[in-house]
Design a protein around this motif. Structure first.
Motif, PDB file in Angstrom:
ATOM      1  N   UNK A  35       0.828  -1.212   0.000  1.00 59.57           N
ATOM      2  CA  UNK A  35       0.000   0.000   0.000  1.00 59.57           C
ATOM      3  C   UNK A  35       0.864   1.266   0.000  1.00 59.57           C
ATOM      4  N   UNK A  36       1.911   1.270   0.815  1.00 58.96           N
ATOM      5  CA  UNK A  36       2.804   2.441   0.852  1.00 58.96           C
ATOM      6  C   UNK A  36       3.526   2.620  -0.481  1.00 58.96           C
ATOM      7  N   UNK A  37       3.902   1.507  -1.101  1.00 63.27           N
ATOM      8  CA  UNK A  37       4.559   1.580  -2.410  1.00 63.27           C
ATOM      9  C   UNK A  37       3.626   2.151  -3.468  1.00 63.27           C
ATOM     10  N   UNK A  38       2.368   1.760  -3.432  1.00 64.08           N
ATOM     11  CA  UNK A  38       1.382   2.285  -4.389  1.00 64.08           C
ATOM     12  C   UNK A  38       1.261   3.793  -4.206  1.00 64.08           C
ATOM     13  N   UNK A  39       1.159   4.240  -2.959  1.00 63.21           N
ATOM     14  CA  UNK A  39       1.039   5.681  -2.697  1.00 63.21           C
ATOM     15  C   UNK A  39       2.290   6.429  -3.147  1.00 63.21           C
ATOM     16  N   UNK A  40       3.460   5.882  -2.848  1.00 59.32           N
ATOM     17  CA  UNK A  40       4.715   6.553  -3.210  1.00 59.32           C
ATOM     18  C   UNK A  40       4.872   6.646  -4.731  1.00 59.32           C
ATOM     19  N   UNK A  41       4.526   5.586  -5.427  1.00 64.96           N
ATOM     20  CA  UNK A  41       4.716   5.555  -6.881  1.00 64.96           C
ATOM     21  C   UNK A  41       3.669   6.370  -7.628  1.00 64.96           C
ATOM     22  N   UNK A  49      -7.250   7.095  -4.790  1.00 66.28           N
ATOM     23  CA  UNK A  49      -7.225   6.122  -5.898  1.00 66.28           C
ATOM     24  C   UNK A  49      -8.561   5.393  -5.976  1.00 66.28           C
ATOM     25  N   UNK A  50      -9.093   4.965  -4.828  1.00 73.36           N
ATOM     26  CA  UNK A  50     -10.396   4.303  -4.805  1.00 73.36           C
ATOM     27  C   UNK A  50     -11.484   5.223  -5.346  1.00 73.36           C
ATOM     28  N   UNK A  59      -6.761  -2.315  -7.611  1.00 75.87           N
ATOM     29  CA  UNK A  59      -6.246  -3.698  -7.671  1.00 75.87           C
ATOM     30  C   UNK A  59      -5.246  -3.873  -8.818  1.00 75.87           C
ATOM     31  N   UNK A  60      -5.461  -3.181  -9.936  1.00 78.58           N
ATOM     32  CA  UNK A  60      -4.489  -3.239 -11.046  1.00 78.58           C
ATOM     33  C   UNK A  60      -3.148  -2.665 -10.605  1.00 78.58           C
ATOM     34  N   UNK A  61      -3.195  -1.510  -9.927  1.00 79.12           N
ATOM     35  CA  UNK A  61      -1.959  -0.895  -9.417  1.00 79.12           C
ATOM     36  C   UNK A  61      -1.277  -1.835  -8.420  1.00 79.12           C
ATOM     37  N   UNK A  62      -2.073  -2.420  -7.539  1.00 73.51           N
ATOM     38  CA  UNK A  62      -1.543  -3.317  -6.512  1.00 73.51           C
ATOM     39  C   UNK A  62      -0.829  -4.511  -7.149  1.00 73.51           C
ATOM     40  N   UNK A  63      -1.434  -5.102  -8.157  1.00 69.78           N
ATOM     41  CA  UNK A  63      -0.832  -6.241  -8.858  1.00 69.78           C
ATOM     42  C   UNK A  63       0.520  -5.870  -9.460  1.00 69.78           C
ATOM     43  N   UNK A  64       0.558  -4.725 -10.124  1.00 64.36           N
ATOM     44  CA  UNK A  64       1.806  -4.275 -10.757  1.00 64.36           C
ATOM     45  C   UNK A  64       2.894  -4.052  -9.708  1.00 64.36           C
ATOM     46  N   UNK A  65       2.539  -3.443  -8.593  1.00 66.42           N
ATOM     47  CA  UNK A  65       3.520  -3.174  -7.539  1.00 66.42           C
ATOM     48  C   UNK A  65       4.034  -4.476  -6.930  1.00 66.42           C
ATOM     49  N   UNK A  66       3.143  -5.411  -6.646  1.00 62.13           N
ATOM     50  CA  UNK A  66       3.575  -6.693  -6.060  1.00 62.13           C
ATOM     51  C   UNK A  66       4.526  -7.406  -7.015  1.00 62.13           C
ATOM     52  N   UNK A  67       4.196  -7.413  -8.311  1.00 60.45           N
ATOM     53  CA  UNK A  67       5.069  -8.049  -9.317  1.00 60.45           C
ATOM     54  C   UNK A  67       6.453  -7.390  -9.307  1.00 60.45           C
ATOM     55  N   UNK A  68       6.505  -6.058  -9.284  1.00 60.28           N
ATOM     56  CA  UNK A  68       7.789  -5.356  -9.278  1.00 60.28           C
ATOM     57  C   UNK A  68       8.575  -5.630  -7.994  1.00 60.28           C
ATOM     58  N   UNK A 118      -8.286   6.094   6.643  1.00 60.76           N
ATOM     59  CA  UNK A 118      -7.611   5.852   5.365  1.00 60.76           C
ATOM     60  C   UNK A 118      -7.968   4.481   4.790  1.00 60.76           C
ATOM     61  N   UNK A 119      -9.060   3.910   5.232  1.00 58.65           N
ATOM     62  CA  UNK A 119      -9.473   2.603   4.747  1.00 58.65           C
ATOM     63  C   UNK A 119     -10.807   2.755   4.013  1.00 58.65           C
ATOM     64  N   UNK A 120     -10.723   2.909   2.687  1.00 61.04           N
ATOM     65  CA  UNK A 120     -11.928   3.216   1.902  1.00 61.04           C
ATOM     66  C   UNK A 120     -13.067   2.216   2.088  1.00 61.04           C
ATOM     67  N   UNK A 121     -12.743   0.938   2.228  1.00 61.59           N
ATOM     68  CA  UNK A 121     -13.799  -0.061   2.336  1.00 61.59           C
ATOM     69  C   UNK A 121     -14.546   0.020   3.660  1.00 61.59           C
ATOM     70  N   UNK A 122     -13.984   0.741   4.644  1.00 64.44           N
ATOM     71  CA  UNK A 122     -14.654   0.863   5.939  1.00 64.44           C
ATOM     72  C   UNK A 122     -15.432   2.163   6.089  1.00 64.44           C
ATOM     73  N   UNK A 123     -15.439   2.999   5.069  1.00 60.40           N
ATOM     74  CA  UNK A 123     -16.191   4.251   5.135  1.00 60.40           C
ATOM     75  C   UNK A 123     -17.647   3.940   4.804  1.00 60.40           C
ATOM     76  N   UNK A 124     -18.277   3.253   5.738  1.00 56.73           N
ATOM     77  CA  UNK A 124     -19.626   2.758   5.558  1.00 56.73           C
ATOM     78  C   UNK A 124     -20.388   2.889   6.877  1.00 56.73           C
TER      79      UNK A 124
END
Length: 177
Positions: A35-41, A49-50, A59-68, A118-124
């Motif tokens: 998550x920190x890498x996604x924000x930094x990049x 982003x959400x 999720x696309x960004x997350x996949x790319x970051x994990x691969x790198x 900072x947790x978009x899925x919990x803003x409910x």
């Protein structure tokens, strides 16, 4: 022999970032939080982003970051709670290292994330229901890919790290050369 990548998976609030930092020190290999890498990049925070790209874009960004990160060599990687949703991520983790599932209850998640905006899925209106629903979908996937499962429920992070290290050593010793 190079050390493989160690992936920390589990729900939000399980302690992946805290445990990851301590585990990396214990093993003397670098730590990265996806998550920190996604924000930094991207130069944007995850809630933004959400909002702009939706969960699919994130999720696309997350996949790319994990691969790198995997390509960068031996690391401890704290993944986002939903990283396991994409089959390509699960295959990558299983094929590239050791997957450690940090297990915790919805009660602990609520306690640990109560003040985190900072947790978009919990803003409910009902975070408990959201966490319960997410756990129903994600827990079987965590279990499916885990080489090691450790509970972080009411545990001291250093004790959790020691348990992971002990299990890593047992796993490495069991593997034939």
């Amino acid at each position: 022999m190079t050390q493989p990548v160690i992936f920390l998976v589990g729900p939000m609030g399980a302690g992946k970032s805290t445990i990851g930092r301590l585990l990396s020190k214990e093993l003397s290999i670098p730590f990265k939080d996806s998550d920190h890498e996604i924000e930094a990049r991207s130069g944007a925070d995850i809630p933004w982003i959400f909002d702009v790209e939706g969960e699919e874009g994130f999720r696309r960004r997350e996949s790319a970051v994990i691969q790198q990160l995997v390509e960068a060599g031996p690391l401890v990687i704290a993944t986002g709670g939903g990283a396991i949703l994409l089959e390509e991520n699960r295959r990558l983790m299983v094929g590239s290292g050791t997957v450690v599932y940090l297990e915790t209850s919805v009660e602990q998640q609520l306690s640990r994330t109560a003040r985190d905006r900072k947790r978009p899925l919990l803003q409910t209106a009902d975070p408990r229901k959201t966490l319960t629903d997410l756990m129903g979908i994600r827990e079987p996937l965590y279990q499916q890919i885990a080489d090691i499962t450790v509970s972080t429920e009411n545990s001291n992070p250093r004790m959790v790290v020691q348990e992971i290290v002990d299990q890593l050593r047992a796993t490495v010793l069991k593997k034939p050369d």
